[in-house]
Design a protein around this motif. Structure first.
Motif, PDB file in Angstrom:
ATOM      1  N   LEU A 198     -34.350 -18.763   3.475  1.00  0.00           N
ATOM      2  CA  LEU A 198     -34.296 -17.981   4.714  1.00  0.00           C
ATOM      3  C   LEU A 198     -34.808 -18.843   5.858  1.00  0.00           C
ATOM      4  O   LEU A 198     -35.827 -19.521   5.725  1.00  0.00           O
TER       5      LEU A 198
ATOM      6  N   ALA B 242     -35.991 -13.124  11.396  1.00  0.00           N
ATOM      7  CA  ALA B 242     -35.077 -11.997  11.201  1.00  0.00           C
ATOM      8  C   ALA B 242     -34.549 -11.955   9.767  1.00  0.00           C
ATOM      9  O   ALA B 242     -34.467 -10.879   9.154  1.00  0.00           O
ATOM     10  N   GLU B 243     -34.170 -13.107   9.224  1.00  0.00           N
ATOM     11  CA  GLU B 243     -33.711 -13.142   7.837  1.00  0.00           C
ATOM     12  C   GLU B 243     -34.825 -12.739   6.880  1.00  0.00           C
ATOM     13  O   GLU B 243     -34.598 -12.015   5.909  1.00  0.00           O
TER      14      GLU B 243
ATOM     15  N   GLU C 237     -35.427  -8.982   6.624  1.00  0.00           N
ATOM     16  CA  GLU C 237     -34.482  -8.200   5.830  1.00  0.00           C
ATOM     17  C   GLU C 237     -35.009  -7.968   4.416  1.00  0.00           C
ATOM     18  O   GLU C 237     -34.685  -6.963   3.782  1.00  0.00           O
ATOM     19  N   ILE C 238     -35.814  -8.896   3.932  1.00  0.00           N
ATOM     20  CA  ILE C 238     -36.422  -8.738   2.608  1.00  0.00           C
ATOM     21  C   ILE C 238     -37.801  -8.099   2.712  1.00  0.00           C
ATOM     22  O   ILE C 238     -38.141  -7.188   1.948  1.00  0.00           O
TER      23      ILE C 238
ATOM     24  N   PRO D  97     -40.094  -6.630   5.826  1.00  0.00           N
ATOM     25  CA  PRO D  97     -40.448  -6.372   7.224  1.00  0.00           C
ATOM     26  C   PRO D  97     -41.965  -6.333   7.405  1.00  0.00           C
ATOM     27  O   PRO D  97     -42.722  -6.228   6.447  1.00  0.00           O
TER      28      PRO D  97
END
Length: 422
Positions: free
Chosen positions: A172, A176-177, A180-181, A183
């Protein structure tokens, strides 16, 4: 009726390795008794991070690590420390650690650890349905976080090593990426690696107790007794305890960080030390943790335990007798609150455990020098839970006189003797 002080196999140690080994032996038809001075999961197996860390194939002794170690060791609250009062006692262990960090020995260690991890993963998948354990697992992966591109680049050899050994990895490249996993992380973390096949247990103490009950259901016994000496006899092993003598046809020594004290009676002076680890456990979760989160540059993790969270890690090379320094737990918690801004740091319980560590990060699995009636199964370091099911199958093969499922040469207890090499 059989003498209650005599058994086919006595397992010394009711931690995760001892209990899982006892369960496998009982399933194979042996009469098994487990002896432990405090009871099931009363020591290190109670407070670990709950991870089956099959992706962690790199030994602690990596090439060049001793160039970094002095800087770490001078920081009493850093990810790797050694109390000054214990430094002189650590010199023989550090010498063997340095030898294990050579490029050749490191490569051999990675190969051995990878074989052990593959075996242990398969063994866990065999164990889980037998004990109805799937509901106690979390298959949510693991996220390793880096704040800079330089940190991420420096980690690439380790990630490449994982991929060479068949471990799935995802990379990642932005907050932001990462979000996704997971937060809610501090946006200072701009790079990450994710191992999707990583597995956690919901609570390591409850998992060990669950296996202990499965052992009892098969007729195994678990008793409180402190083992003080082992002596081979013509018919087995004489076991001296604080509650009287015992006798067993075979003994499995799985007493974690205390194992070397009993091994001395059998002719082995093994360089077993303790990586003292610290954590703080919260009964309820104040952040939405969706995966096992690792901060490798800081030496700690945040993981779900039951309905709560556990913040822990670091390595303190301090033996069995020095008092805990809970400033280390507080330091880790302060960092975790910075890295996970929603984490509330009140109401937690601090803990310290003794990880049994050999210089090359590989456990001792094999027969004692004095007698083949004693099988060693200790020295797993951070990986006792991870390798418990695999170790249990290996121990059972040795007890049956069968060929172990993997080559045990790299794990031979004699490897640290003058003839053995390292």
């Amino acid at each position: 009726m059989a003498d209650s002080n005599t058994t086919d196999i006595t397992v010394i140690g009711a931690g995760i390795v001892g209990i899982t080994s006892a369960l496998e032996l009982a399933r194979a038809g042996f009469r098994v008794t487990v002896l432990d001075r405090k009871g099931v999961a009363a020591e290190t197996s109670r407070g670990n991070a709950g991870a089956f860390a099959f992706a962690d194939i790199e030994p602690l002794a990596t090439p060049g690590i001793l160039r970094k170690a002095p800087k770490w060791l001078l920081d009493p609250l850093g990810p790797l420390s050694m109390p000054p009062a214990y430094a002189m006692r650590m010199l023989p262990w550090m010498w063997k650690f340095w030898r294990a960090s050579s490029a050749r020995n490191y490569a051999a260690g990675v190969a051995a650890q990878s074989a052990m991890m593959q075996h242990s993963r398969a063994a866990l998948e065999r164990l889980v349905p037998r004990v109805g354990g799937e509901a106690m697992l979390r298959r949510e992966g693991q996220l390793q976080l880096y704040a800079t591109e330089a940190e991420f680049r420096a980690s690439q050899p380790n990630w490449a090593e994982k991929e060479r050994h068949g471990i799935r990895c995802t990379y990642l490249h932005s907050p932001a990426e990462i979000a996704e996993i997971q937060p809610g992380l501090n946006p200072c973390f701009t790079r990450a690696g994710f191992t999707p096949d990583w597995v956690n247990v919901t609570d390591p103490a409850l998992w060990t107790e669950h296996l202990a009950q499965a052992l009892r259901d098969l007729g195994g016994r678990i008793e409180r007794a402190e083992v003080r000496r082992l002596r081979p006899t013509e018919t087995g092993v004489e076991i001296t305890t604080d509650r009287g003598p015992r006798h067993a046809a075979q003994v499995v020594l799985a007493a974690g960080a205390w194992s070397h004290r009993l091994a001395r009676h059998l002719g082995h002076h093994l360089p077993l030390e303790t990586e003292r680890g610290y954590n703080t456990t919260f009964p309820t979760a104040t952040v939405d943790l969706r995966t096992h989160v690792t901060f490798p540059m800081h030496g700690f993790v945040v993981t779900k335990i039951g309905n709560g969270l556990r913040v822990g890690g670091a390595v303190e090379l301090g033996g069995l007798d020095l008092p805990p320094d809970y400033r280390r737990a507080k330091t880790l918690l302060q960092k975790a609150m910075t890295f996970l801004p929603g984490l509330q740091g009140t109401g937690g319980t601090e803990w310290m455990g003794y990880r049994p560590s050999l210089p090359d990060s590989l456990p001792a699995i094999g027969h004692a020098r004095a007698t083949h009636r004693v099988i060693y199964a200790f020295g797993h370091g951070h990986l006792g839970l991870t390798q418990s099911a695999g170790t249990a199958e290996l121990v059972c093969a040795l007890a049956q006189g069968a060929r172990p499922q993997i080559d045990l040469t790299p794990f031979a207890p004699a490897r640290f003797t003058a003839r053995g090499g390292r």
